[in-house]
Design a protein around this motif. Structure first.
Motif, PDB file in Angstrom:
ATOM      1  N   ILE A   9      -4.854   3.017  -8.876  1.00 51.09           N
ATOM      2  CA  ILE A   9      -4.651   3.137  -7.312  1.00 51.09           C
ATOM      3  C   ILE A   9      -4.416   1.735  -6.919  1.00 51.09           C
ATOM      4  O   ILE A   9      -3.643   1.339  -6.056  1.00 51.09           O
ATOM      5  N   ALA A  10      -5.367   0.673  -7.312  1.00 46.06           N
ATOM      6  CA  ALA A  10      -5.236  -0.597  -6.984  1.00 46.06           C
ATOM      7  C   ALA A  10      -3.860  -1.467  -7.289  1.00 46.06           C
ATOM      8  O   ALA A  10      -3.396  -1.761  -6.476  1.00 46.06           O
ATOM      9  N   MET A  11      -3.243  -0.932  -8.479  1.00 47.91           N
ATOM     10  CA  MET A  11      -1.799  -1.350  -8.841  1.00 47.91           C
ATOM     11  C   MET A  11      -0.870  -0.702  -8.077  1.00 47.91           C
ATOM     12  O   MET A  11       0.025  -1.298  -7.683  1.00 47.91           O
ATOM     13  N   ARG A  12      -1.293   0.505  -7.782  1.00 43.02           N
ATOM     14  CA  ARG A  12      -0.183   1.138  -6.783  1.00 43.02           C
ATOM     15  C   ARG A  12       0.005   0.699  -5.418  1.00 43.02           C
ATOM     16  O   ARG A  12       1.091   0.350  -4.948  1.00 43.02           O
ATOM     17  N   VAL A  13      -1.247   0.177  -4.989  1.00 41.39           N
ATOM     18  CA  VAL A  13      -1.400  -0.550  -3.289  1.00 41.39           C
ATOM     19  C   VAL A  13      -1.081  -1.848  -3.675  1.00 41.39           C
ATOM     20  O   VAL A  13       0.052  -2.214  -2.701  1.00 41.39           O
ATOM     21  N   LEU A  14      -0.903  -2.574  -4.682  1.00 38.09           N
ATOM     22  CA  LEU A  14      -0.288  -3.888  -4.692  1.00 38.09           C
ATOM     23  C   LEU A  14       1.124  -3.850  -4.876  1.00 38.09           C
ATOM     24  O   LEU A  14       1.973  -4.616  -4.210  1.00 38.09           O
ATOM     25  N   MET A  15       1.707  -2.813  -5.526  1.00 35.84           N
ATOM     26  CA  MET A  15       2.974  -2.836  -5.857  1.00 35.84           C
ATOM     27  C   MET A  15       3.874  -2.234  -4.565  1.00 35.84           C
ATOM     28  O   MET A  15       4.597  -2.736  -4.173  1.00 35.84           O
ATOM     29  N   PHE A  16       3.059  -1.575  -3.873  1.00 38.19           N
ATOM     30  CA  PHE A  16       3.618  -0.980  -2.523  1.00 38.19           C
ATOM     31  C   PHE A  16       3.550  -2.124  -1.411  1.00 38.19           C
ATOM     32  O   PHE A  16       4.818  -2.533  -0.944  1.00 38.19           O
ATOM     33  N   CYS A  17       2.609  -2.912  -1.347  1.00 39.63           N
ATOM     34  CA  CYS A  17       2.720  -4.133  -0.531  1.00 39.63           C
ATOM     35  C   CYS A  17       3.585  -5.063  -0.831  1.00 39.63           C
ATOM     36  O   CYS A  17       4.115  -5.810  -0.099  1.00 39.63           O
ATOM     37  N   ALA A  18       3.767  -5.209  -2.122  1.00 42.16           N
ATOM     38  CA  ALA A  18       4.777  -6.135  -2.644  1.00 42.16           C
ATOM     39  C   ALA A  18       6.279  -5.867  -2.411  1.00 42.16           C
ATOM     40  O   ALA A  18       6.982  -6.781  -2.028  1.00 42.16           O
ATOM     41  N   VAL A  19       6.402  -4.510  -2.415  1.00 44.97           N
ATOM     42  CA  VAL A  19       7.797  -4.053  -2.005  1.00 44.97           C
ATOM     43  C   VAL A  19       8.208  -4.201  -0.729  1.00 44.97           C
ATOM     44  O   VAL A  19       9.226  -4.322  -0.053  1.00 44.97           O
ATOM     45  N   HIS A  20       7.076  -4.249  -0.012  1.00 42.81           N
ATOM     46  CA  HIS A  20       7.188  -4.330   1.583  1.00 42.81           C
ATOM     47  C   HIS A  20       6.894  -5.643   2.129  1.00 42.81           C
ATOM     48  O   HIS A  20       6.803  -5.846   3.488  1.00 42.81           O
ATOM     49  N   GLN A  21       6.579  -6.798   1.285  1.00 44.44           N
ATOM     50  CA  GLN A  21       6.213  -7.900   1.935  1.00 44.44           C
ATOM     51  C   GLN A  21       7.291  -8.479   2.641  1.00 44.44           C
ATOM     52  O   GLN A  21       8.598  -8.395   2.228  1.00 44.44           O
ATOM     53  N   GLY A  22       6.848  -8.947   4.039  1.00 42.47           N
ATOM     54  CA  GLY A  22       8.211  -9.527   4.537  1.00 42.47           C
ATOM     55  C   GLY A  22       8.559  -8.773   5.757  1.00 42.47           C
ATOM     56  O   GLY A  22       9.136  -9.081   6.607  1.00 42.47           O
ATOM     57  N   ARG A  23       8.227  -7.340   5.555  1.00 43.33           N
ATOM     58  CA  ARG A  23       8.518  -6.469   6.847  1.00 43.33           C
ATOM     59  C   ARG A  23       7.752  -6.774   7.980  1.00 43.33           C
ATOM     60  O   ARG A  23       6.895  -7.331   7.936  1.00 43.33           O
ATOM     61  N   THR A  24       8.664  -6.600   9.089  1.00 43.60           N
ATOM     62  CA  THR A  24       7.835  -6.733  10.220  1.00 43.60           C
ATOM     63  C   THR A  24       6.915  -5.807  10.769  1.00 43.60           C
ATOM     64  O   THR A  24       5.864  -6.056  11.484  1.00 43.60           O
ATOM     65  N   ALA A  25       6.887  -4.537  10.761  1.00 42.34           N
ATOM     66  CA  ALA A  25       5.949  -3.618  10.994  1.00 42.34           C
ATOM     67  C   ALA A  25       4.897  -3.608   9.933  1.00 42.34           C
ATOM     68  O   ALA A  25       4.970  -3.897   8.780  1.00 42.34           O
ATOM     69  N   PRO A  26       3.497  -3.502  10.323  1.00 43.64           N
ATOM     70  CA  PRO A  26       2.333  -3.468   9.581  1.00 43.64           C
ATOM     71  C   PRO A  26       2.401  -2.620   8.404  1.00 43.64           C
ATOM     72  O   PRO A  26       2.883  -1.309   8.924  1.00 43.64           O
ATOM     73  N   ILE A  27       1.712  -2.552   7.576  1.00 42.04           N
ATOM     74  CA  ILE A  27       1.515  -1.552   6.656  1.00 42.04           C
ATOM     75  C   ILE A  27       0.419  -0.922   6.709  1.00 42.04           C
ATOM     76  O   ILE A  27      -0.635  -1.563   6.897  1.00 42.04           O
ATOM     77  N   THR A  28       0.503   0.389   6.887  1.00 42.20           N
ATOM     78  CA  THR A  28      -1.063   1.175   7.448  1.00 42.20           C
ATOM     79  C   THR A  28      -1.343   1.733   6.278  1.00 42.20           C
ATOM     80  O   THR A  28      -0.764   2.016   5.426  1.00 42.20           O
ATOM     81  N   ARG A  29      -2.749   2.036   6.434  1.00 46.03           N
ATOM     82  CA  ARG A  29      -3.459   2.642   5.344  1.00 46.03           C
ATOM     83  C   ARG A  29      -2.795   4.157   5.158  1.00 46.03           C
ATOM     84  O   ARG A  29      -2.871   4.576   3.953  1.00 46.03           O
ATOM     85  N   GLY A  30      -2.505   4.748   6.241  1.00 49.79           N
ATOM     86  CA  GLY A  30      -1.950   6.071   6.053  1.00 49.79           C
ATOM     87  C   GLY A  30      -0.785   6.200   5.374  1.00 49.79           C
ATOM     88  O   GLY A  30      -0.536   7.152   4.678  1.00 49.79           O
ATOM     89  N   GLU A  31       0.169   5.361   5.680  1.00 46.45           N
ATOM     90  CA  GLU A  31       1.231   5.226   5.051  1.00 46.45           C
ATOM     91  C   GLU A  31       1.221   5.008   3.481  1.00 46.45           C
ATOM     92  O   GLU A  31       1.650   5.608   2.711  1.00 46.45           O
ATOM     93  N   VAL A  32       0.315   4.002   3.218  1.00 49.82           N
ATOM     94  CA  VAL A  32       0.172   3.743   1.778  1.00 49.82           C
ATOM     95  C   VAL A  32      -0.515   5.009   1.034  1.00 49.82           C
ATOM     96  O   VAL A  32      -0.181   5.631  -0.051  1.00 49.82           O
ATOM     97  N   ALA A  33      -1.280   5.722   1.704  1.00 53.68           N
ATOM     98  CA  ALA A  33      -2.008   6.907   1.231  1.00 53.68           C
ATOM     99  C   ALA A  33      -0.866   8.119   0.670  1.00 53.68           C
ATOM    100  O   ALA A  33      -1.112   8.572  -0.031  1.00 53.68           O
ATOM    101  N   GLU A  34       0.050   8.271   1.916  1.00 60.77           N
ATOM    102  CA  GLU A  34       0.911   9.100   1.371  1.00 60.77           C
ATOM    103  C   GLU A  34       1.868   8.780   0.538  1.00 60.77           C
ATOM    104  O   GLU A  34       2.209   9.442  -0.486  1.00 60.77           O
ATOM    105  N   ARG A  35       2.395   7.512   0.399  1.00 58.65           N
ATOM    106  CA  ARG A  35       3.437   7.120  -0.489  1.00 58.65           C
ATOM    107  C   ARG A  35       2.997   6.850  -1.897  1.00 58.65           C
ATOM    108  O   ARG A  35       3.593   7.053  -2.971  1.00 58.65           O
TER     109      ARG A  35
END
Length: 165
Positions: A9-35
């Motif tokens: 799970i830690a690696m999935r979260v980090l990869m998700f955040c890396a793919v979305h790094q630099g976007r203007t909208a915040p990354i929410t926990r709910g979005e990460v949980a779903e994805r």
């Protein structure tokens, strides 16, 4: 070697955040949980730990969310796994801190497993989060983002060789 669910799970979260790094909208926990297909309560524990370790930055409240605390090229995969993985398989022999195992003095298995674990971590020490996400179009499609916009990945050796532009 079996990887724990927490590391996965830690690696999935980090990869998700890396793919979305630099976007203007915040990354929410709910979005990460779903994805990344994780329960929100379990995800909260992992995000908290990643934040304590300095891998993630978190902001509470309205407009809050999570993000990588640095660039993906600075997050070493070996460091993440060391933080989440036990060094040895959980068996009675290795949990035997008092040395009461009758094979303790003659055992060659434990040093062999210690060497294997050291090789495992040494290999992961040569990989960064950037190496896992940069140029990984399949991951970008799964997570709905675009990794490595304007960044350059450092080259690594072996089967994980990747280039990004």
């Amino acid at each position: 070697m079996r990887i724990t669910k927490r590391s996965n799970i830690a690696m999935r979260v980090l990869m998700f955040c890396a793919v979305h790094q630099g976007r203007t909208a915040p990354i929410t926990r709910g979005e990460v949980a779903e994805r990344v297909d994780v329960s929100p309560s379990h995800l909260a524990q992992i995000i908290n730990r990643l934040s304590q370790l300095g891998f993630l930055a978190t902001q509470r409240g309205r407009g809050g969310g999570i993000a990588l605390s640095g660039h993906p090229r600075d997050i070493v995969i070996g460091d993440v796994f060391r933080a989440f993985e036990p060094m040895f398989p959980e068996t009675g022999c290795f949990a035997d801190a008092d040395g009461s195992c009758p094979l303790h003095a003659a055992c060659r298995l434990r040093p062999a497993l210690e060497a294997a674990a050291a090789a495992f971590f040494e290999h992961l020490d040569n990989m960064t989060l950037d190496d896992l996400v940069c140029g990984n179009s399949a991951l970008e499609m799964l997570f709905g983002g675009a990794a490595c916009r304007g960044s350059a990945s450092r080259p690594i050796t072996g089967e994980f060789r990747a280039t990004c532009h």
